[in-house]
Design a protein around this motif. Structure first.
Motif, PDB file in Angstrom:
ATOM      1  N   UNK A  76       8.081   7.501   0.169  1.00 59.37           N
ATOM      2  CA  UNK A  76       9.467   7.709  -0.239  1.00 59.37           C
ATOM      3  C   UNK A  76      10.570   7.389   0.985  1.00 59.37           C
ATOM      4  N   UNK A  77       9.918   6.793   1.831  1.00 53.78           N
ATOM      5  CA  UNK A  77      10.862   6.512   3.013  1.00 53.78           C
ATOM      6  C   UNK A  77      11.303   5.089   2.964  1.00 53.78           C
ATOM      7  N   UNK A  78      12.192   4.627   3.963  1.00 51.70           N
ATOM      8  CA  UNK A  78      12.842   3.476   4.030  1.00 51.70           C
ATOM      9  C   UNK A  78      11.541   2.387   4.188  1.00 51.70           C
ATOM     10  N   UNK A  79      11.375   1.520   3.280  1.00 53.28           N
ATOM     11  CA  UNK A  79      10.288   0.659   3.447  1.00 53.28           C
ATOM     12  C   UNK A  79      10.588  -0.352   4.450  1.00 53.28           C
ATOM     13  N   UNK A  80      11.857  -1.036   4.612  1.00 50.89           N
ATOM     14  CA  UNK A  80      12.131  -1.927   5.576  1.00 50.89           C
ATOM     15  C   UNK A  80      11.804  -1.342   7.020  1.00 50.89           C
ATOM     16  N   UNK A  94       0.869  -1.291   0.058  1.00 51.17           N
ATOM     17  CA  UNK A  94      -0.059   0.188   0.054  1.00 51.17           C
ATOM     18  C   UNK A  94       0.763   1.289  -0.070  1.00 51.17           C
ATOM     19  N   UNK A  95       1.837   1.325   0.955  1.00 47.33           N
ATOM     20  CA  UNK A  95       2.579   2.611   0.957  1.00 47.33           C
ATOM     21  C   UNK A  95       3.450   2.759  -0.377  1.00 47.33           C
ATOM     22  N   UNK A  96       3.830   1.555  -0.724  1.00 46.86           N
ATOM     23  CA  UNK A  96       4.689   1.708  -2.359  1.00 46.86           C
ATOM     24  C   UNK A  96       3.781   2.457  -3.234  1.00 46.86           C
ATOM     25  N   UNK A  97       2.667   1.708  -3.409  1.00 47.82           N
ATOM     26  CA  UNK A  97       1.521   2.180  -4.332  1.00 47.82           C
ATOM     27  C   UNK A  97       1.152   3.502  -4.387  1.00 47.82           C
ATOM     28  N   UNK A  98       1.367   4.071  -3.142  1.00 52.74           N
ATOM     29  CA  UNK A  98       0.707   5.555  -2.935  1.00 52.74           C
ATOM     30  C   UNK A  98       2.108   6.402  -2.870  1.00 52.74           C
ATOM     31  N   UNK A  99       3.344   5.916  -3.284  1.00 57.06           N
ATOM     32  CA  UNK A  99       4.117   6.784  -3.404  1.00 57.06           C
ATOM     33  C   UNK A  99       5.195   7.155  -2.309  1.00 57.06           C
TER      34      UNK A  99
END
Length: 276
Positions: free
Chosen positions: A133-137, A126-131
Motif C-alpha cells: 500500500x506504500x509508494x511504489x516509486x 511482487x510487492x504489488x501482487x502482495x497488496x
C-alpha cells in the motif's frame, strides 16, 4: 564456537551473547524419493551475519539451502525429516504457509533470472501482487539503491531487466528480493556465472546487506568464503552400507578458524586442496 555435526555436541555450542539464532537446524535429513541425500544436520544460524556453505559437488549444500524456505517442496519426491526452527516456528509445521515463508526468507539463484519485464516492474511486481500500500516509486528506488544498482539504471527503468549485463541482472534480482522486505537472504552460488568485477560488486553488496539481513550463501569459491563469510560450514559426502553417496555436514566454525585451524581431518584436506 566450533562444532562438528553431532547431536551430542549440538547443545554444547553457544553463539556470542549478542547473536540470536535465526534458524536452529535439528537433525534434518533430506530424501529424494527413497534415496537419502543429506543426513542428520545440526547447526545454528546466527542473525545478521554471512554464513557460507562450502564442499565438493553433491555434498548437500544447495539441498540444505532450499530447506530454509521450503523450495524443496517444489521438487518431486523430495522429503524432509527433522526440525528446522525459524525464529520460534518449525518451518515444516503443516500449518506454515510456505508462500509467506518465502517472503521472509528470500532467495537469489545461481543464474540471474530477471522477469521479462521492465526494470521497474521487476521490483514492483511482487510487492504489488502482495497488496503493498506504500509508494511504489519509493520502494523501487530504495530497493535498487540498497542493491547498489540505482545509479546504473535510474534513467532506463522502463527497459527490460533482461537487457542488463549478467552482474547487473544479479544485483537486480537481489533488489527484487529486498523489495519484499525479507528477514533472511539465501544465495545459491550467486557469483558462479559472473566475471571477477561483477563478483566483487556482489560480494561488497553482501557485506553491506548483512547490516540488515542474515545471508546464507552456497559457494564453490573458498576464497569468496574467506572474503565475505563470518561463519563457514563444510559439507562432504559419505558412502552408506549400500554404497550410495549422501551428503553430511562435517564442520561449522567461524570462517577464520575453519580456514586457519580446521577441527576435522576432512575439512583440513579439502581446504588444503587434497580433494574436491
Amino acid at each position: 564456537m566450533t562444532y562438528n555435526n553431532s547431536k551430542n555436541q549440538l547443545n554444547n555450542v553457544t553463539l556470542n551473547p549478542e547473536d540470536n539464532a535465526v534458524f536452529n537446524v535439528e537433525g534434518v535429513k533430506v530424501y529424494y524419493g527413497s534415496s537419502l541425500a543429506l543426513v542428520d544436520v545440526y547447526m545454528k544460524i546466527p542473525e545478521k551475519q554471512i554464513i557460507a556453505f562450502i564442499g565438493p559437488s553433491g555434498c548437500g549444500k544447495s539441498t540444505l539451502l532450499r530447506c530454509f524456505n521450503r523450495m524443496n517442496d517444489l521438487i518431486t519426491g523430495a522429503r524432509v525429516e527433522g526440525r528446522l526452527i525459524y525464529r520460534d516456528r518449525n518451518v515444516y509445521d503443516p500449518n506454515i504457509n510456505s508462500v509467506k515463508l518465502r517472503r521472509q526468507v528470500g532467495m537469489v539463484f545461481q543464474k540471474p533470472n530477471p522477469f521479462p519485464k521492465s526494470i521497474y516492474e521487476n521490483i514492483a511486481f511482487g510487492p504489488r501482487a502482495n497488496g503493498y500500500k506504500g509508494n511504489l516509486d519509493e520502494l523501487v528506488e530504495n530497493s535498487l539503491r540498497r542493491a547498489a544498482i540505482w545509479d546504473e539504471v535510474k534513467d532506463k527503468l522502463k527497459q527490460k531487466g533482461t537487457a542488463l549485463s549478467g552482474g547487473q541482472q544479479q544485483r537486480l534480482c537481489i533488489a527484487r528480493a529486498i523489495a519484499m522486505k525479507p528477514d533472511v537472504l539465501l544465495m545459491d552460488e550467486p557469483c558462479s556465472a559472473l566475471d571477477p568485477i561483477s563478483t566483487r560488486q556482489v560480494e561488497e553488496l553482501c557485506l553491506e546487506l548483512k547490516e540488515q539481513y542474515t545471508i546464507i550463501m552456497v559457494t564453490h569459491n573458498m576464497q569468496q568464503a574467506t572474503r565475505v563469510a563470518d561463519w563457514t560450514a563444510f559439507f562432504n559426502t559419505e558412502t552408506d552400507q549400500h554404497s550410495k553417496r549422501r551428503g553430511k555436514l562435517v564442520e561449522f566454525s567461524p570462517t577464520e578458524q575453519i580456514f586457519n585451524s580446521p577441527q576435522t581431518k576432512e575439512a583440513a584436506e579439502y581446504i588444503s586442496g587434497r580433494f574436491g
